[in-house]
Design a protein around this motif. Structure first.
Motif, short mmCIF file in Angstrom:
data_model
loop_
_atom_site.label_atom_id
_atom_site.label_comp_id
_atom_site.label_asym_id
_atom_site.label_seq_id
_atom_site.Cartn_x
_atom_site.Cartn_y
_atom_site.Cartn_z
N GLN A 1 36.91 27.54 48.59
CA GLN A 1 36.49 26.67 49.82
C GLN A 1 35.84 25.55 49.29
N ALA A 2 35.26 25.56 48.42
CA ALA A 2 34.42 24.22 47.79
C ALA A 2 35.34 23.09 47.40
N GLN A 3 36.51 23.73 47.10
CA GLN A 3 37.56 22.74 46.44
C GLN A 3 38.45 22.29 47.51
N VAL A 4 38.31 22.52 48.83
CA VAL A 4 39.08 22.15 49.84
C VAL A 4 39.01 20.67 50.04
N GLY A 5 40.32 19.63 50.17
CA GLY A 5 39.96 18.34 50.20
C GLY A 5 40.39 17.76 48.87
N ASP A 6 40.47 18.71 47.86
CA ASP A 6 40.72 18.07 46.61
C ASP A 6 42.19 17.83 46.55
N ALA A 7 42.54 16.89 45.48
CA ALA A 7 43.95 16.40 45.44
C ALA A 7 44.88 17.77 44.62
N TYR A 8 46.09 17.61 44.93
CA TYR A 8 46.96 18.58 44.46
C TYR A 8 47.57 17.74 43.42
N VAL A 9 47.70 18.39 41.99
CA VAL A 9 48.43 17.51 40.94
C VAL A 9 49.02 18.52 40.08
N PRO A 10 50.37 18.74 39.76
CA PRO A 10 51.27 19.67 38.85
C PRO A 10 50.21 19.73 37.76
N GLY A 11 49.81 20.89 37.23
CA GLY A 11 49.10 21.15 36.05
C GLY A 11 47.79 20.84 36.13
N GLY A 12 47.11 20.63 37.33
CA GLY A 12 45.74 20.16 37.58
C GLY A 12 44.98 21.59 37.17
N THR A 13 43.80 21.34 36.70
CA THR A 13 42.96 22.56 36.58
C THR A 13 41.57 22.34 36.73
N GLY A 14 41.38 21.22 37.59
CA GLY A 14 39.98 20.67 38.07
C GLY A 14 39.45 19.72 37.14
N PRO A 15 38.56 19.35 37.51
CA PRO A 15 37.50 19.75 38.62
C PRO A 15 37.54 19.11 40.09
N ASN A 16 38.45 18.15 40.07
CA ASN A 16 38.92 17.32 41.19
C ASN A 16 40.49 17.58 41.66
N SER A 17 41.12 18.15 40.99
CA SER A 17 42.43 18.11 41.25
C SER A 17 43.03 19.45 40.60
N TRP A 18 43.96 20.02 41.41
CA TRP A 18 44.42 21.41 41.28
C TRP A 18 45.86 21.59 41.39
N ASP A 19 46.50 22.50 40.64
CA ASP A 19 47.76 22.94 41.22
C ASP A 19 47.40 24.44 41.73
N CYS A 20 48.38 25.23 42.21
CA CYS A 20 47.96 26.39 43.08
C CYS A 20 47.39 27.47 41.97
N SER A 21 48.09 27.78 41.06
CA SER A 21 47.61 28.82 40.08
C SER A 21 46.14 28.17 39.09
N GLY A 22 46.28 26.87 39.24
CA GLY A 22 45.11 26.57 38.48
C GLY A 22 43.69 26.69 39.20
N LEU A 23 43.86 26.67 40.48
CA LEU A 23 42.49 26.86 41.51
C LEU A 23 42.34 28.23 41.58
N VAL A 24 43.26 29.17 41.63
CA VAL A 24 43.33 30.71 41.73
C VAL A 24 42.56 30.96 40.19
N GLN A 25 42.90 30.41 39.18
CA GLN A 25 42.26 30.95 37.79
C GLN A 25 40.83 30.52 37.86
N ALA A 26 40.53 29.31 38.38
CA ALA A 26 39.18 28.74 38.15
C ALA A 26 38.31 29.57 39.07
N ALA A 27 38.85 29.91 40.41
CA ALA A 27 37.84 30.73 40.92
C ALA A 27 37.60 32.01 40.62
N PHE A 28 38.63 32.90 40.07
CA PHE A 28 38.28 34.14 39.44
C PHE A 28 37.51 33.89 38.16
N ARG A 29 37.54 32.97 37.40
CA ARG A 29 36.79 32.66 36.45
C ARG A 29 35.39 32.74 36.64
N SER A 30 35.14 31.96 37.92
CA SER A 30 33.74 31.91 38.26
C SER A 30 32.74 33.28 38.23
#
Length: 281
Positions: A175-204
């Motif tokens: 939820q803290a990343q809502v509003g960030d940009a979508y970028v193919p291959g993005g893994t944060g911290p300010n842009s993500w793709d779908c699996s990059g966001l899920v991976q980072a959330a569980f890594r926390s």
């Protein structure tokens, strides 16, 4: 007085003693030469052969000349070797430059190909989701349901999950990343793709998931969409061949990096119904 005293003398006057001795010596020498020649007989005289002895080079001079010749030869060899080394170095440098240019060209071509492939995959993903939404909308056929979906979507930003423990931490990160940009291959911290966001959330919460959505869709236990719990991973497409993933946050809503137009959003499940879910926590 003698009877011859008045007769003049016919004897020649005496010659000087020194001249007489000189003449006697010459005459004696001539006579001696004649006598020797006579004694030698009539044999013919042999020709005289004169031998001229050439000067001999001393051993010290010979050594110096040899050393000088050897030094000159060594210098010539060194110059030839240096020339060969310079030529080899120039050839190697030229080859290296050509190889580098070729490597750069291939890297750029590969980068462009990857970018084109990602863009194509993203377009296909958007088209697939659009098809799924169209199909579901046609089967629901209810304007009331559409209105409810819109109302639920508008209130999603104020929703707060009641999850606890690791699930709460995963949801809070997403939820803290809502509003960030979508970028193919993005893994944060300010842009993500779908699996990059899920991976980072569980890594926390120290859980390592696979990087891509296909693998994440089989990373846990398959669960029914009617039995979802906060923190479950939602996927779109088939298990093992999913093209999109998100995180269920409870109350019928999910968080996901949707596409380049929306970025990371929190939406109701009816906004983009998933195909299945897996439980990792």
């Amino acid at each position: 007085m003698s009877h011859t005293a008045h007769i003049p003398s016919h004897r020649k006057p005496r010659r000087n003693a020194s001249k007489t001795a000189l003449r006697a010596g010459v005459a004696g020498g001539v006579l001696s030469t004649i006598a020797v020649a006579g004694a030698a007989g009539p044999a013919q005289a042999e020709p005289v052969t004169q031998t001229i002895e050439m000067p001999t080079i001393t051993s010290g001079l010979s050594t110096a000349v040899a050393a000088s010749a050897q030094a000159t030869q060594q210098v010539a060899q060194d110059l030839q070797t240096q020339a060969q080394e310079d030529a080899a170095a120039a050839t190697a440098a030229k080859a290296a430059k050509k190889a580098k240019a070729e490597a750069v060209r291939k890297a750029e071509a590969k980068k462009k190909a990857e970018a084109a492939a990602k863009a194509k995959a993203e377009a296909a993903e958007r088209a697939s989701r659009s098809t799924v939404r169209t199909t579901l909308s046609a089967t629901s056929g209810s304007s009331t349901g559409t209105a409810a979906s819109t109302s639920s979507s508008s209130s999603s930003s104020s929703f707060s999950s009641n999850a606890t423990g690791s699930a709460a931490a995963v949801i809070a990160f997403a939820q803290a990343q809502v509003g960030d940009a979508y970028v193919p291959g993005g893994t944060g911290p300010n842009s993500w793709d779908c699996s990059g966001l899920v991976q980072a959330a569980f890594r926390s919460v120290n859980i390592d998931l696979p990087r891509v959505s296909q693998s994440q869709s089989t990373a846990g236990t398959q669960v029914s969409l009617s039995n979802l719990q906060p923190g479950d991973i939602l996927y779109w497409g088939g298990a093992g061949s999913a093209y999109h993933v998100g995180i269920y946050v409870g109350n019928g809503q999910f968080v996901g990096a949707q596409n380049s137009s929306t970025g990371v959003v929190q939406r109701p499940l009816s906004y983009d119904p998933p195909s299945g879910a897996v439980r990792v926590l």
